[in-house]
Design a protein around this motif. Structure first.
Motif, PDB file in Angstrom:
ATOM      1  N   MET A   7       0.776  -1.222   0.022  1.00  0.00           N
ATOM      2  CA  MET A   7      -0.035   0.067   0.006  1.00  0.00           C
ATOM      3  C   MET A   7       0.919   1.149  -0.022  1.00  0.00           C
ATOM      4  SD  MET A   7      -1.377  -0.020   4.089  1.00  0.00           S
ATOM      5  CE  MET A   7      -0.490  -1.284   5.076  1.00  0.00           C
ATOM      6  N   ASN A   8       0.515   2.309  -0.311  1.00  0.00           N
ATOM      7  CA  ASN A   8       1.095   3.696  -0.219  1.00  0.00           C
ATOM      8  C   ASN A   8       0.174   4.554   0.670  1.00  0.00           C
ATOM      9  OD1 ASN A   8       2.047   2.758  -2.517  1.00  0.00           O
ATOM     10  ND2 ASN A   8       0.814   3.978  -3.994  1.00  0.00           N
ATOM     11  N   ILE A   9       1.297   5.263   1.481  1.00  0.00           N
ATOM     12  CA  ILE A   9       0.541   6.005   2.594  1.00  0.00           C
ATOM     13  C   ILE A   9       1.316   7.353   2.724  1.00  0.00           C
ATOM     14  CG2 ILE A   9      -0.028   4.137   4.259  1.00  0.00           C
ATOM     15  CD1 ILE A   9       2.633   4.414   5.484  1.00  0.00           C
ATOM     16  N   THR A  10       0.561   8.186   3.425  1.00  0.00           N
ATOM     17  CA  THR A  10       1.299   9.562   3.533  1.00  0.00           C
ATOM     18  C   THR A  10       1.337   9.623   5.045  1.00  0.00           C
ATOM     19  OG1 THR A  10      -0.007  10.462   1.583  1.00  0.00           O
ATOM     20  CG2 THR A  10       0.789  12.076   3.083  1.00  0.00           C
ATOM     21  N   LEU A  11       2.407   9.936   5.254  1.00  0.00           N
ATOM     22  CA  LEU A  11       2.837  10.193   6.810  1.00  0.00           C
ATOM     23  C   LEU A  11       3.067  11.776   7.117  1.00  0.00           C
ATOM     24  CD1 LEU A  11       5.380   7.526   6.851  1.00  0.00           C
ATOM     25  CD2 LEU A  11       3.640   7.577   8.608  1.00  0.00           C
ATOM     26  N   ASN A  12       2.407  12.357   8.152  1.00  0.00           N
ATOM     27  CA  ASN A  12       2.784  13.485   8.884  1.00  0.00           C
ATOM     28  C   ASN A  12       3.267  13.588  10.063  1.00  0.00           C
ATOM     29  OD1 ASN A  12       2.113  16.109   7.551  1.00  0.00           O
ATOM     30  ND2 ASN A  12      -0.137  15.777   7.729  1.00  0.00           N
ATOM     31  N   ILE A  13       4.631  13.689  10.074  1.00  0.00           N
ATOM     32  CA  ILE A  13       5.582  13.597  11.266  1.00  0.00           C
ATOM     33  C   ILE A  13       5.994  14.535  11.942  1.00  0.00           C
ATOM     34  CG2 ILE A  13       7.423  12.183  12.017  1.00  0.00           C
ATOM     35  CD1 ILE A  13       7.031  10.057   9.794  1.00  0.00           C
ATOM     36  N   TRP A  14       5.908  14.692  13.248  1.00  0.00           N
ATOM     37  CA  TRP A  14       6.455  15.766  13.987  1.00  0.00           C
ATOM     38  C   TRP A  14       7.766  15.838  13.974  1.00  0.00           C
ATOM     39  CZ3 TRP A  14       4.268  20.002  16.088  1.00  0.00           C
ATOM     40  CH2 TRP A  14       5.128  20.755  16.723  1.00  0.00           C
ATOM     41  N   ARG A  15       8.502  16.775  13.552  1.00  0.00           N
ATOM     42  CA  ARG A  15       9.959  17.006  13.680  1.00  0.00           C
ATOM     43  C   ARG A  15      10.370  18.274  14.304  1.00  0.00           C
ATOM     44  NH1 ARG A  15      12.790  14.233   9.667  1.00  0.00           N
ATOM     45  NH2 ARG A  15      14.487  14.236  11.192  1.00  0.00           N
ATOM     46  N   GLN A  16      11.224  17.982  15.235  1.00  0.00           N
ATOM     47  CA  GLN A  16      11.876  18.944  16.292  1.00  0.00           C
ATOM     48  C   GLN A  16      13.180  18.878  16.426  1.00  0.00           C
ATOM     49  OE1 GLN A  16       9.167  19.291  19.644  1.00  0.00           O
ATOM     50  NE2 GLN A  16      10.671  20.122  20.793  1.00  0.00           N
TER      51      GLN A  16
END
Lengths: 246, 639
Positions: free
Chosen positions: A1-10
């Motif tokens: 499957m293909n996914i989109t990730l929204n990841i917290w970067r700090q």
């Protein structure tokens, strides 16, 4: 499957931080969530980009080192699992997945998805032990303990200290964590001697370390990967009042 | 060749430890306050040692790579801890546990150390119970026991399948108490880069602060490594993914001998490899073999569901080959037997690389509730990973890298060949010979940490009461810090094309294929060459992003994997030189007609202690001859 990730970067504890979007193709439903993140990092490194920092160690749900907020829930949508046990099979093709660190005052972010949980060590230091020096123990079978009581103590003692309860609590309370330890020892005769001091010291430390109060919402029990029971909090309350009146 | 002095006390076996305790030099309470001890790693061994040393009055500094010492991988130990309480009245004794471990280790462990461990076993159970470990109990309220592989008595204490968690947390809590009391200090998220040796004595360590990336110097009068095993050299293993061999390798390069590094346990009951992405394998406790029956179909390429295969078409191969011990044969035997069936084409599952572990009969005879009571959380864990319900259909299992019997060479005092450097728990080699019996690892960790090291380290430190606090400005610190920085910078500057993990995976494949459950001369020679080539490629083409002075997990990994190449080289060298089969070390050239290992006591009844002679120079072999005065050395048979 293909996914989109929204990841917290700090970048570090001083940085304000932000969400960054990543697309990841050919994700297998057989992967665990962390193996999916491993493969994203593999891709980022090959592309010359900065990989995402996240904690994990045993990868079998017992060390308590991992723990991420996934789509608004600690450890994702599966019940009774740690983040490392979460399977990608619960996600659909094309799904957007939001990944955040634990967020609470007592657990400051160190980098990206890694938080500092030393406050939990400090809670144990405050009284989460039985003060018996090495060598001072009596014969193990000297004190019989009811099987049912030993089992209840075990059920409280299996807490892995991951911090899910704090992360999911609207007050960022560590009540489930503290109560599991108080309860384990209050159930055992060995723990009786220090029961009064223990509950008072651990509650005091909880306040001092920046954890919130418990308002009996029950989110902690619902999300705990080890399914530690809310009845431990009731037990703690009893111990706390008992300590006050004595 | 150096003559290794194991410093075993005089006197009869059963009196050695008592005699030793009566004769060791002591440090007065006033002097203990002036002495610093560094403990690296704080699982069951490190935390119990650190807590006990702090209780005695020493200043203890503890270093762990995780955020808290409660994460150490002892936490994942499942099935139990052995002790010779003889609560079952089944004729157990210190001698019998000692004998079981010596035989289980295929006569390659040191008699005096093993007997001492049996002697302190009851104290460890007393200690854990007093600390609040909720061990399983009978309805009477008294402690329950179960059996483990390779023994015929019931001496294992347990807390469902989470005994390691409960014992490790007890030791962790004891350590937290000492931290609160100001007698111990915790340095978490620190990774050991080097050991400091000054005038021949271990005097400190260099660590990297994993959050800030800073290099730090810490000094002490003595250093204890409780850094666990290095089964992750196989990449996939039951260990935590960050478990590593770097501390052992740092000690080895500074002159500590590495003993029997090829003796690596491949655990028979693990959840099989499911796909290529997998980052680790999950153990299913050996305790399951108390009630589970291991089998494969009698026909090759069997396609039926396991529940549809009738009794007479099942091959319970362990019961068939080893009728005396059946499903409870030791781990090395069970692992090889599983591999033999799968290699012969009888394996099950998509890959054909697994066997069944079936609870049908146990549930039928004892009831589901009884089985759930014993193994409930293990069954749940299995279901979480595989989606299969073991109450209804058999588990599928296959061997995986698990434990390293080999490790830093230590004498009777648990001191390595570097004065002042101690190794305890899985990090040392002394108690398990060529194969470890179940539920004896937690015992060793707790025995070493609570009861043995606190006695023996005093004997050494008695000489140091006039030595002031060691300065970290000594040139040895300067030099080691400089070298560590250079190594890290070198890793960062390669800027090649391949990730660290891809190298680790390839190394694991080589080790698993040629230096795993079955080994032979040709394969091992090939492995040696492949490992060296891969190491060369790594140092030319690895890509480590980021900087040194920041939280950089790829740099941490790269440092560990760089050490794994050298460790792998040492493991293969040891496996090549040991031209016999014993315990987990099975050389195909040395086997009986029915495929059992063929030991060679005449030429190999010794501990191989390897000495570092320089980068790219072959290690030197030192031998500690083993003599068995209290057991008859026999062919190890479980038939």
């Amino acid at each position: 499957m293909n996914i989109t990730l929204n990841i917290w970067r700090q970048i570090d504890s001083q940085d304000k931080g932000k969400f960054v979007e990543y697309k990841l193709d050919n994700v297998s439903s057989e992967m665990t969530f962390l193996e999916m993140l491993d493969s994203l990092n593999d891709k980022l490194i090959r592309e010359g980009k900065d990989p995402i920092a996240y904690d994990s160690d045993c990868r079998e749900g017992i060390c308590g080192m991992c723990g991420l907020y996934i789509n608004g829930r600690p450890n994702g949508p599966q019940k009774g699992v740690t983040t490392c046990q979460l399977s990608m099979s619960v996600f659909k093709d094309g799904e957007k997945i939001i990944v955040e660190p634990w967020r609470s005052k007592a657990f400051p972010v160190i980098k990206d998805l890694i938080v500092d949980r030393t406050a939990f060590d400090k809670l144990i230091q405050a009284g989460g032990f039985i003060s018996v020096n090495t060598g001072a123990a009596p014969e193990a079978n000297a004190i019989p303990i009811k099987k049912e009581k030993a089992e209840r103590a075990f059920d409280a003692g299996i807490c892995i200290g991951c911090g899910t309860c704090v992360a999911t609590c609207k007050n960022a309370s560590a009540m489930l964590f503290v109560s599991a330890k108080v309860s384990q020892f209050a159930l055992l005769p060995q723990g009786q001697v220090e029961a009064k001091e223990r509950v008072q010291k651990m509650i005091k430390a909880m306040d001092e370390l920046g954890f919130g109060n418990c308002t009996n919402t029950g989110a902690c029990e619902a999300e705990c990967p080890k399914e530690i029971s809310l009845s431990n909090i009731a037990h703690l309350n009893r111990e706390f009042y008992k300590a006050k009146v004595k | 060749m150096v003559t290794l002095n194991s410093k075993i006390p005089e006197g009869p076996l059963a009196d050695k430890w008592n005699n030793h305790k009566a004769s060791v030099r002591l440090v007065s309470p006033a002097n203990k306050k002036k002495l610093d001890i560094i403990v690296v790693g704080a699982g069951a061994a490190g935390a119990s040692a650190a807590a006990s040393l702090a209780e005695l009055g020493y200043n203890v500094k503890v270093f762990v790579y995780q955020d808290s010492s409660r994460r150490a991988h002892s936490i994942a130990s499942q099935g139990g801890i052995n002790a010779t309480k003889n609560y079952k009245n089944d004729a157990d004794s210190d001698y019998r546990l000692f004998y079981d471990m010596i035989k289980g280790g295929d006569f390659r462990a040191r008699e005096a150390n093993v007997y001492r461990l049996a002697e302190v076993s009851n104290n460890t159970i007393d200690q854990f119970v007093a600390q609040g470990v909720p061990f399983a109990r009978e309805y009477s309220g008294y402690l329950a026991n179960r059996s483990f592989g390779g023994v015929q008595v019931s001496r294992t204490f347990y807390a469902q399948g989470q005994t390691g968690q409960q014992c490790t947390l007890a030791a962790y809590q004891a350590l937290m108490r000492q931290i609160k009391a100001g007698k111990a200090q915790m340095f978490s998220r620190r990774f050991l880069l080097d050991l400091i040796v000054i005038n021949g004595k271990a005097r400190g360590i260099i660590v990297r602060n994993l959050v800030s990336g800073e290099i730090e110097r810490h000094s002490a009068h003595a250093v204890v490594f409780a850094t666990g095993g290095f089964g992750t050299v196989y990449y996939l293993s039951t260990l935590a993914i960050n478990s590593n061999g770097s501390a052992s390798m740092a000690a080895y390069r500074k002159g500590a001998f590495m003993a029997n590094p090829s003796m690596a346990q491949i655990h028979p009951t693990c959840i099989p490899v499911l796909n290529d992405y997998q980052s680790k394998l999950t153990l299913m406790s050996e305790s399951l073999r108390n009630d589970g029956r291991v089998w494969v179909p009698k026909e090759k390429n069997e396609k039926r569901h396991p529940n549809d295969i009738p009794e007479e078409e099942r091959d319970y191969y362990l019961e068939r080959r080893y009728p005396a011990f059946g499903n409870l044969v030791p781990r090395d035997v069970a692992s090889r037997a599983a591999k033999e069936r799968c290699d012969a084409g009888y394996g099950v599952g998509d890959t054909g690389l697994s066997v069944y572990l079936d609870f049908r009969d146990a549930i039928r005879n004892q009831g589901k509730d009884v089985i759930a009571d014993k193994y409930g959380n293990l069954f749940d864990l299995y279901t979480k990973v595989t989606g299969i319900n073991p109450y209804i259909e058999p588990m599928r299992i296959y061997p995986a890298s698990h434990y390293t019997m080999g490790g830093l060479w230590v004498d009777y005092n648990l001191m390595t060949s570097i004065p002042g450097l101690y190794a305890i728990g899985e990090a040392n080699f002394s108690d398990h010979g060529a194969n470890r019996l179940g539920a004896s690892s937690l015992l060793q960790c707790a025995g070493d940490g609570y009861f043995i090291l606190p006695v023996t380290i005093g004997n050494y430190l008695a000489d140091d009461i006039r030595t002031p606090r060691i300065s970290t400005d000594e040139p040895e610190f300067e030099k080691a810090e400089k070298e560590a920085k250079e190594k890290l910078n070198r890793l960062l500057s390669i800027n090649g094309h391949q990730t660290v993990t891809s190298f680790h995976k390839r190394l694991g494949h080589i080790m698993w294929q040629y230096s795993g459950m079955r080994r032979n001369e040709k394969g091992l020679q090939k492995a040696l060459q492949l490992v060296d080539e891969l190491k060369e490629e790594f140092w030319k083409d690895v890509k480590v992003p980021g900087e040194m002075n920041e939280l950089n997990q790829e740099l941490e990994k790269a440092f560990r994997v760089a050490d794994f190449f050298d460790l792998a080289h040492l493991i293969i060298t040891d496996a090549l030189h040991r031209k016999e089969s014993c315990g987990a070390h099975f050389r195909e050239e040395y086997q009986t007609e029915d495929g059992e290992p063929l030991r060679n006591d005449k030429d190999f009844m010794y501990v191989a202690a390897w000495e570092y002679t320089g980068e790219n120079s072959p290690p030197k072999l030192n031998k500690e001859e083993l003599s068995f005065k209290y057991v008859k050395v026999t062919k190890r048979s479980y038939k």
